[in-house]
Design a protein around this motif. Structure first.
Motif, PDB file in Angstrom:
ATOM      1  N   ILE A  75      -1.993   8.861  13.190  1.00  0.00           N
ATOM      2  CA  ILE A  75      -2.478   7.074  12.875  1.00  0.00           C
ATOM      3  C   ILE A  75      -1.769   6.349  14.203  1.00  0.00           C
ATOM      4  O   ILE A  75      -1.371   7.138  15.195  1.00  0.00           O
ATOM      5  CB  ILE A  75      -1.175   7.114  12.034  1.00  0.00           C
ATOM      6  CG1 ILE A  75      -0.482   7.335  10.623  1.00  0.00           C
ATOM      7  CG2 ILE A  75       0.007   5.289  11.804  1.00  0.00           C
ATOM      8  CD1 ILE A  75       0.567   7.410  10.084  1.00  0.00           C
ATOM      9  N   HIS A 129      -9.142   9.383   0.437  1.00  0.00           N
ATOM     10  CA  HIS A 129      -8.887  10.229   2.083  1.00  0.00           C
ATOM     11  C   HIS A 129      -8.942  11.718   2.198  1.00  0.00           C
ATOM     12  O   HIS A 129      -8.048  12.767   2.587  1.00  0.00           O
ATOM     13  CB  HIS A 129      -7.327  10.382   1.845  1.00  0.00           C
ATOM     14  CG  HIS A 129      -7.471   8.696   2.110  1.00  0.00           C
ATOM     15  ND1 HIS A 129      -5.750   8.075   2.150  1.00  0.00           N
ATOM     16  CD2 HIS A 129      -8.019   7.130   2.040  1.00  0.00           C
ATOM     17  CE1 HIS A 129      -6.079   6.860   2.466  1.00  0.00           C
ATOM     18  NE2 HIS A 129      -6.840   6.033   2.045  1.00  0.00           N
ATOM     19  N   HIS A 181      -4.173   9.033  -6.801  1.00  0.00           N
ATOM     20  CA  HIS A 181      -4.406   9.242  -5.175  1.00  0.00           C
ATOM     21  C   HIS A 181      -5.636   9.852  -4.922  1.00  0.00           C
ATOM     22  O   HIS A 181      -5.717  11.247  -5.249  1.00  0.00           O
ATOM     23  CB  HIS A 181      -3.559  10.044  -4.408  1.00  0.00           C
ATOM     24  CG  HIS A 181      -3.566   9.774  -2.905  1.00  0.00           C
ATOM     25  ND1 HIS A 181      -4.935   9.567  -2.582  1.00  0.00           N
ATOM     26  CD2 HIS A 181      -2.539   9.825  -1.575  1.00  0.00           C
ATOM     27  CE1 HIS A 181      -4.642   9.219  -1.419  1.00  0.00           C
ATOM     28  NE2 HIS A 181      -3.418   9.896  -0.955  1.00  0.00           N
ATOM     29  N   VAL A 195      -8.116  -2.938   0.525  1.00  0.00           N
ATOM     30  CA  VAL A 195      -7.123  -2.745   1.666  1.00  0.00           C
ATOM     31  C   VAL A 195      -7.705  -2.302   3.486  1.00  0.00           C
ATOM     32  O   VAL A 195      -9.104  -2.709   3.451  1.00  0.00           O
ATOM     33  CB  VAL A 195      -6.064  -1.638   1.913  1.00  0.00           C
ATOM     34  CG1 VAL A 195      -7.080  -0.737   1.720  1.00  0.00           C
ATOM     35  CG2 VAL A 195      -4.413  -1.100   1.825  1.00  0.00           C
ATOM     36  N   GLY A 196      -6.367  -3.002   4.227  1.00  0.00           N
ATOM     37  CA  GLY A 196      -7.075  -2.244   5.681  1.00  0.00           C
ATOM     38  C   GLY A 196      -6.826  -3.372   6.965  1.00  0.00           C
ATOM     39  O   GLY A 196      -7.998  -4.269   6.342  1.00  0.00           O
ATOM     40  N   SER A 197      -6.237  -2.971   7.590  1.00  0.00           N
ATOM     41  CA  SER A 197      -6.005  -4.006   8.890  1.00  0.00           C
ATOM     42  C   SER A 197      -5.586  -5.149   7.946  1.00  0.00           C
ATOM     43  O   SER A 197      -5.440  -6.104   8.645  1.00  0.00           O
ATOM     44  CB  SER A 197      -7.231  -3.774   9.759  1.00  0.00           C
ATOM     45  OG  SER A 197      -6.969  -2.551  10.156  1.00  0.00           O
ATOM     46  N   ARG A 250      -7.399   5.369  -6.950  1.00  0.00           N
ATOM     47  CA  ARG A 250      -7.876   4.737  -5.366  1.00  0.00           C
ATOM     48  C   ARG A 250      -8.213   5.505  -5.215  1.00  0.00           C
ATOM     49  O   ARG A 250      -8.335   6.852  -5.726  1.00  0.00           O
ATOM     50  CB  ARG A 250      -6.268   5.016  -4.842  1.00  0.00           C
ATOM     51  CG  ARG A 250      -6.308   4.501  -3.003  1.00  0.00           C
ATOM     52  CD  ARG A 250      -5.208   4.613  -2.455  1.00  0.00           C
ATOM     53  NE  ARG A 250      -4.810   2.852  -1.689  1.00  0.00           N
ATOM     54  CZ  ARG A 250      -4.894   3.215  -0.612  1.00  0.00           C
ATOM     55  NH1 ARG A 250      -4.202   4.628   0.340  1.00  0.00           N
ATOM     56  NH2 ARG A 250      -4.305   1.921   0.286  1.00  0.00           N
ATOM     57  N   GLY A 255      -0.543  -2.511   4.391  1.00  0.00           N
ATOM     58  CA  GLY A 255       0.206  -1.708   4.352  1.00  0.00           C
ATOM     59  C   GLY A 255       1.108  -1.044   5.351  1.00  0.00           C
ATOM     60  O   GLY A 255       2.629  -1.916   4.977  1.00  0.00           O
ATOM     61  N   ARG A 256       0.908  -1.096   7.209  1.00  0.00           N
ATOM     62  CA  ARG A 256       1.935  -0.950   8.086  1.00  0.00           C
ATOM     63  C   ARG A 256       2.495  -2.227   8.139  1.00  0.00           C
ATOM     64  O   ARG A 256       3.956  -2.683   8.747  1.00  0.00           O
ATOM     65  CB  ARG A 256       0.953  -0.663   9.022  1.00  0.00           C
ATOM     66  CG  ARG A 256       0.869   0.806   9.488  1.00  0.00           C
ATOM     67  CD  ARG A 256      -0.391   0.464  10.713  1.00  0.00           C
ATOM     68  NE  ARG A 256      -1.742  -0.246   9.815  1.00  0.00           N
ATOM     69  CZ  ARG A 256      -2.968  -0.869  11.428  1.00  0.00           C
ATOM     70  NH1 ARG A 256      -2.956  -0.180  12.177  1.00  0.00           N
ATOM     71  NH2 ARG A 256      -3.977  -1.078  10.382  1.00  0.00           N
ATOM     72  N   PHE A 307      -5.652   1.424  11.706  1.00  0.00           N
ATOM     73  CA  PHE A 307      -4.654   2.627  11.143  1.00  0.00           C
ATOM     74  C   PHE A 307      -4.872   3.997  10.738  1.00  0.00           C
ATOM     75  O   PHE A 307      -3.495   4.478  11.567  1.00  0.00           O
ATOM     76  CB  PHE A 307      -3.764   2.310   9.876  1.00  0.00           C
ATOM     77  CG  PHE A 307      -4.761   4.060   9.066  1.00  0.00           C
ATOM     78  CD1 PHE A 307      -3.264   4.084   8.297  1.00  0.00           C
ATOM     79  CD2 PHE A 307      -5.310   3.464   8.518  1.00  0.00           C
ATOM     80  CE1 PHE A 307      -4.014   5.394   7.377  1.00  0.00           C
ATOM     81  CE2 PHE A 307      -6.217   4.321   7.065  1.00  0.00           C
ATOM     82  CZ  PHE A 307      -4.953   5.208   7.040  1.00  0.00           C
ATOM     83  N   ALA A 314       0.346  -0.670  -0.237  1.00  0.00           N
ATOM     84  CA  ALA A 314       0.099   0.225  -0.098  1.00  0.00           C
ATOM     85  C   ALA A 314       1.283   1.146   0.334  1.00  0.00           C
ATOM     86  O   ALA A 314       2.225   1.484   0.386  1.00  0.00           O
ATOM     87  CB  ALA A 314      -0.829  -0.399   1.444  1.00  0.00           C
ATOM     88  N   PRO A 315       0.340   2.722  -0.675  1.00  0.00           N
ATOM     89  CA  PRO A 315       1.340   3.673  -0.815  1.00  0.00           C
ATOM     90  C   PRO A 315       1.480   4.129   0.710  1.00  0.00           C
ATOM     91  O   PRO A 315       0.317   3.869   1.378  1.00  0.00           O
ATOM     92  CB  PRO A 315       0.518   4.353  -1.595  1.00  0.00           C
ATOM     93  CG  PRO A 315      -0.637   3.845  -1.185  1.00  0.00           C
ATOM     94  CD  PRO A 315      -0.971   2.119  -0.818  1.00  0.00           C
ATOM     95  N   MET A 316       2.391   4.196   0.944  1.00  0.00           N
ATOM     96  CA  MET A 316       2.613   4.712   2.482  1.00  0.00           C
ATOM     97  C   MET A 316       3.808   5.991   2.486  1.00  0.00           C
ATOM     98  O   MET A 316       4.778   6.196   1.951  1.00  0.00           O
ATOM     99  CB  MET A 316       2.888   3.978   3.249  1.00  0.00           C
ATOM    100  CG  MET A 316       1.523   3.137   3.951  1.00  0.00           C
ATOM    101  SD  MET A 316       2.416   1.519   4.936  1.00  0.00           S
ATOM    102  CE  MET A 316       2.906   0.802   3.895  1.00  0.00           C
ATOM    103  N   THR A 317       3.831   7.501   2.665  1.00  0.00           N
ATOM    104  CA  THR A 317       3.840   8.860   2.857  1.00  0.00           C
ATOM    105  C   THR A 317       4.963   8.176   4.185  1.00  0.00           C
ATOM    106  O   THR A 317       4.751   7.867   5.489  1.00  0.00           O
ATOM    107  CB  THR A 317       3.133   9.586   3.095  1.00  0.00           C
ATOM    108  OG1 THR A 317       2.678   9.719   2.102  1.00  0.00           O
ATOM    109  CG2 THR A 317       4.435  10.436   3.577  1.00  0.00           C
ATOM    110  N   GLY A 355       2.275   8.209  -1.552  1.00  0.00           N
ATOM    111  CA  GLY A 355       2.565   9.939  -2.146  1.00  0.00           C
ATOM    112  C   GLY A 355       4.019  10.552  -2.771  1.00  0.00           C
ATOM    113  O   GLY A 355       4.776  11.139  -2.135  1.00  0.00           O
ATOM    114  N   GLN A 414       2.898   6.523  -6.781  1.00  0.00           N
ATOM    115  CA  GLN A 414       1.091   6.716  -5.998  1.00  0.00           C
ATOM    116  C   GLN A 414       1.217   9.167  -6.561  1.00  0.00           C
ATOM    117  O   GLN A 414       1.923   9.806  -6.006  1.00  0.00           O
ATOM    118  CB  GLN A 414       0.975   7.081  -5.106  1.00  0.00           C
ATOM    119  CG  GLN A 414      -0.594   7.228  -5.091  1.00  0.00           C
ATOM    120  CD  GLN A 414      -1.380   7.310  -3.396  1.00  0.00           C
ATOM    121  OE1 GLN A 414      -0.499   7.765  -2.518  1.00  0.00           O
ATOM    122  NE2 GLN A 414      -1.859   6.733  -3.069  1.00  0.00           N
TER     123      GLN A 414
END
Ligand SMILES: Cc1cc2nc3c(=O)[nH]c(=O)nc-3n(C[C@H](O)[C@H](O)[C@H](O)COP(=O)(O)O)c2cc1C
Length: 375
Positions: free
Chosen positions: A315, A179, A176, A298-300, A229, A342-343, A307, A26-29, A61, A104
């Motif tokens: 976060i 969000h 993107h 996506v998600g957990s 996304r 992601g995480r 998150f 997953a895209p993560m800054t 991103g 992204q």
């Protein structure tokens, strides 16, 4: 007994792009790019996830070439010779390790006007925050309502970024549109009060995204995959919803799909939650059913905590590992084609290898301190 995860490790093809498995980063800054240049440490970070078995990496991103795009410190640009040379290294290292990669492409829109820790207006301190109507939330104006010329300029910047991505050897791109950032601010009626071609019905609020997708498609050719996304939730309002039922979702998705999106990346905070009453399909499941296009969920995944912390409004600090549970079952059932982690991939660069070997129980917890290092 480890879960049966074989379905995660079958190849998948998007247009002519062959992915070795179903696992997406997953895209993560990460804010590790001083002067907005992604360095060797960024290339090694992504290479490690590729070596760990991730099939498709979606980068953090990265700002398109417009002075209004940015809002946060040490985020890489997707323009300028130095930044693009940095990205080329990222692509080469990820390819060397056998994975595919998409940047992204990001414009933060009105979020530029929010400020706070980690925020910056540099290197364009006099440029205001852009939005369809200058609104952060309904009734809360903090920025500049974009003119038609400005809309065209920003669309052009997205298109150029996609063209550059293709030239650098990226396998596909992700827009993107989630969000509460610029594209999503056009989607949501809470932040889009325009009365021109870009505001009004959900289809008109999608027009900005349609212009971007159409513009990109015309330049990159029919086969180059465009991932889009989107999310219901916004950073400024976790409960916000773009659509309330599958009919509205269809009205929203159809123009995007028709414009040339190849894959929808449906951003939810807990992948197992049904999106609408009366069905157990999640947002990706519904999107796939409606559009017939491949979808990423996506998600957990493999984590207990979502998150975002509702109380701290940031976060979450820590999450213990959780069983992958019914992820593979839903994948096998055909609800979605790809799954973004992601995480857990920050904490476990070799997540796919461990899961494939049935060593899920060895996955480490995610902790906020993991964000202080780019390892
Ligand atoms: C540190 C961090 C940075 C993130 N940055 C981005 C980003 O740049 N773009 C984006 O679309 N989502 C971003 N997200 C959201 C993730 O892509 C993902 O949707 C979210 O973390 C849920 O997946 P997870 O529960 O597996 O972590 C970020 C999440 C985290 C934890």
């Amino acid at each position: 007994m480890p879960a049966d995860t074989d379905a995660l490790f079958t190849p998948f093809t998007i247009n002519k792009l062959e992915l070795p498995n179903r696992i997406v980063m997953a895209p993560m800054t990460r804010n590790f790019s001083p002067d907005n240049i992604p360095g060797d440490n960024v290339a090694s970070y992504y290479r490690r996830r590729a070596e760990g078995g991730t099939g498709l990496i979606i980068t953090e991103g990265t700002y398109i070439n417009h002075p209004s795009a940015g809002a946060y410190e040490n985020v890489p640009f997707f323009y300028g010779d130095q930044a693009l040379a940095g990205w080329k290294k990222v692509v080469d290292e990820v390819h060397w390790a056998g994975a595919k990669i998409a940047p992204q492409l990001w414009h933060t829109g009105i979020m530029r006007g929010v400020g706070g820790e980690g925020a910056t207006l540099e290197p364009y301190p006099n440029v205001p925050a852009f939005g369809p109507s200058g609104l952060l939330m309904p009734g809360k104006e903090i920025g500049h309502a974009m003119s038609l010329d400005e809309i065209n300029q920003v669309v052009g910047a997205y298109v150029q970024a996609a063209v550059d991505a293709q030239a650098l050897g990226f396998d596909c791109i992700e827009l993107h549109g989630a969000h509460g950032y610029l594209i999503d601010q056009f989607f949501w009626e809470g932040t889009n009060q325009r009365h021109d071609a870009y505001g009004g019905s959900i289809a008109k609020r999608a027009q900005f995204a349609v212009d971007i997708i159409t513009g990109i498609r015309a330049k990159v050719g029919p086969d180059y995959p465009i991932i889009f996304r989107f999310s219901q939730w916004k950073l400024m309002n976790y409960q916000a919803r773009l659509v309330n039922n599958s009919e509205e979702l269809e009205q929203f998705l159809k123009p995007l799909s028709d414009a040339g999106v190849d894959v929808f990346h449906c951003s939810t905070r807990r992948f197992w939650q049904p999106e609408f009453e009366g069905s157990d399909l999640n947002l990706a499941g519904w999107t796939q059913k409606i559009t017939g296009k491949p979808c990423i969920t996506v998600g957990s995944i493999s984590l207990e905590e979502d998150f975002l912390d509702e109380n701290a409004r940031g976060i979450s600090e820590h999450s213990e590992p959780a069983s992958i549970g019914n992820l593979a079952t839903l994948l096998k059932r055909g609800d979605f084609d790809l799954v973004a982690v992601g995480r857990s991939l920050i904490s476990n660069p070799d997540w796919p290898k461990l899961v494939r070997a049935g060593r899920e129980s060895e996955l480490l917890a995610y902790d906020q301190s993991d964000l202080t290092r780019l390892d």
